[in-house]
Design a protein around this motif. Sequence first.
Motif, mmCIF file in Angstrom:
data_model
loop_
_atom_site.group_PDB
_atom_site.id
_atom_site.type_symbol
_atom_site.label_atom_id
_atom_site.label_comp_id
_atom_site.label_asym_id
_atom_site.label_seq_id
_atom_site.Cartn_x
_atom_site.Cartn_y
_atom_site.Cartn_z
ATOM 1 N N LYS A 13 15.455 3.213 4.225
ATOM 2 C CA LYS A 13 15.934 4.500 4.734
ATOM 3 C C LYS A 13 16.222 5.420 3.552
ATOM 4 O O LYS A 13 16.885 5.021 2.593
ATOM 5 N N CYS A 14 15.733 6.644 3.634
ATOM 6 C CA CYS A 14 15.968 7.634 2.580
ATOM 7 C C CYS A 14 17.436 8.053 2.603
ATOM 8 O O CYS A 14 18.020 8.262 3.665
ATOM 9 N N THR A 19 15.052 9.305 6.723
ATOM 10 C CA THR A 19 13.779 8.883 7.290
ATOM 11 C C THR A 19 13.585 7.386 7.067
ATOM 12 O O THR A 19 13.789 6.892 5.964
ATOM 13 N N VAL A 21 11.223 4.224 6.537
ATOM 14 C CA VAL A 21 9.895 3.974 5.993
ATOM 15 C C VAL A 21 9.738 2.466 5.837
ATOM 16 O O VAL A 21 10.660 1.789 5.388
ATOM 17 N N LEU A 26 5.186 2.450 1.932
ATOM 18 C CA LEU A 26 5.537 2.814 0.562
ATOM 19 C C LEU A 26 4.490 2.336 -0.435
ATOM 20 O O LEU A 26 4.233 3.006 -1.435
ATOM 21 N N LYS A 33 8.182 7.552 -3.101
ATOM 22 C CA LYS A 33 8.891 8.802 -2.867
ATOM 23 C C LYS A 33 8.874 9.097 -1.381
ATOM 24 O O LYS A 33 7.910 8.818 -0.689
ATOM 25 N N CYS A 34 9.969 9.668 -0.883
ATOM 26 C CA CYS A 34 10.067 10.038 0.521
ATOM 27 C C CYS A 34 9.285 11.332 0.761
ATOM 28 O O CYS A 34 8.881 12.020 -0.180
ATOM 29 N N ARG A 39 13.765 9.943 -4.163
ATOM 30 C CA ARG A 39 13.234 8.640 -4.569
ATOM 31 C C ARG A 39 14.205 7.479 -4.352
ATOM 32 O O ARG A 39 13.916 6.370 -4.758
ATOM 33 N N PHE A 41 16.129 4.899 -1.928
ATOM 34 C CA PHE A 41 16.076 4.289 -0.603
ATOM 35 C C PHE A 41 17.114 3.182 -0.508
ATOM 36 O O PHE A 41 17.468 2.568 -1.508
#
Length: 55
Positions: A13-14, A19, A21, A26, A33-34, A39, A41
Amino acid sequence: MAPATEKFDVIYKCLRCGTNVTNTELTRLPEIKCICGFRVFTKVRPPIVKTLQAV
Protein backbone atom coordinates in the motif's frame (compact mmCIF):
# COMPACT_ATOMS: atom_id res chain seq x y z
CA MET A 1 4.57 -36.27 -5.98
CA ALA A 2 5.57 -32.72 -5.07
CA PRO A 3 3.81 -31.14 -2.09
CA ALA A 4 1.14 -28.62 -3.01
CA THR A 5 2.13 -25.14 -1.93
CA GLU A 6 -0.19 -22.20 -1.83
CA LYS A 7 1.06 -19.24 -3.83
CA PHE A 8 -0.39 -15.89 -2.90
CA ASP A 9 0.57 -12.41 -3.97
CA VAL A 10 1.93 -9.93 -1.46
CA ILE A 11 -0.03 -6.67 -1.43
CA TYR A 12 1.67 -3.34 -0.79
CA LYS A 13 0.00 0.00 0.00
CA CYS A 14 1.33 3.43 -0.95
CA LEU A 15 1.88 5.69 2.06
CA ARG A 16 0.84 8.85 0.23
CA CYS A 17 -2.29 7.95 -1.75
CA GLY A 18 -3.22 4.53 -0.28
CA THR A 19 -3.25 2.64 -3.59
CA ASN A 20 -2.96 -1.15 -3.23
CA VAL A 21 -0.37 -2.72 -5.55
CA THR A 22 0.62 -6.38 -5.87
CA ASN A 23 4.17 -7.64 -6.00
CA THR A 24 3.84 -8.79 -9.62
CA GLU A 25 2.62 -5.34 -10.71
CA LEU A 26 5.66 -3.74 -9.08
CA THR A 27 8.09 -6.09 -10.81
CA ARG A 28 6.65 -5.23 -14.24
CA LEU A 29 7.56 -1.56 -13.86
CA PRO A 30 11.10 -0.34 -14.60
CA GLU A 31 11.36 1.22 -11.13
CA ILE A 32 9.45 0.70 -7.91
CA LYS A 33 7.15 3.69 -7.82
CA CYS A 34 3.45 4.29 -7.25
CA ILE A 35 1.20 5.93 -9.85
CA CYS A 36 1.33 9.10 -7.74
CA GLY A 37 5.15 9.13 -7.92
CA PHE A 38 5.78 8.14 -4.28
CA ARG A 39 8.31 5.36 -3.62
CA VAL A 40 7.43 4.30 -0.07
CA PHE A 41 5.18 1.26 0.38
CA THR A 42 3.97 -0.70 3.40
CA LYS A 43 3.07 -4.37 3.37
CA VAL A 44 -0.64 -5.01 3.92
CA ARG A 45 -1.27 -7.67 6.55
CA PRO A 46 -3.82 -10.39 5.83
CA PRO A 47 -7.13 -10.09 7.67
CA ILE A 48 -6.66 -13.51 9.32
CA VAL A 49 -6.10 -13.30 13.07
CA LYS A 50 -4.35 -16.24 14.66
CA THR A 51 -5.17 -17.11 18.26
CA LEU A 52 -2.93 -19.36 20.31
CA GLN A 53 -3.60 -20.99 23.64
CA ALA A 54 -1.19 -20.23 26.46
CA VAL A 55 0.92 -23.15 27.57
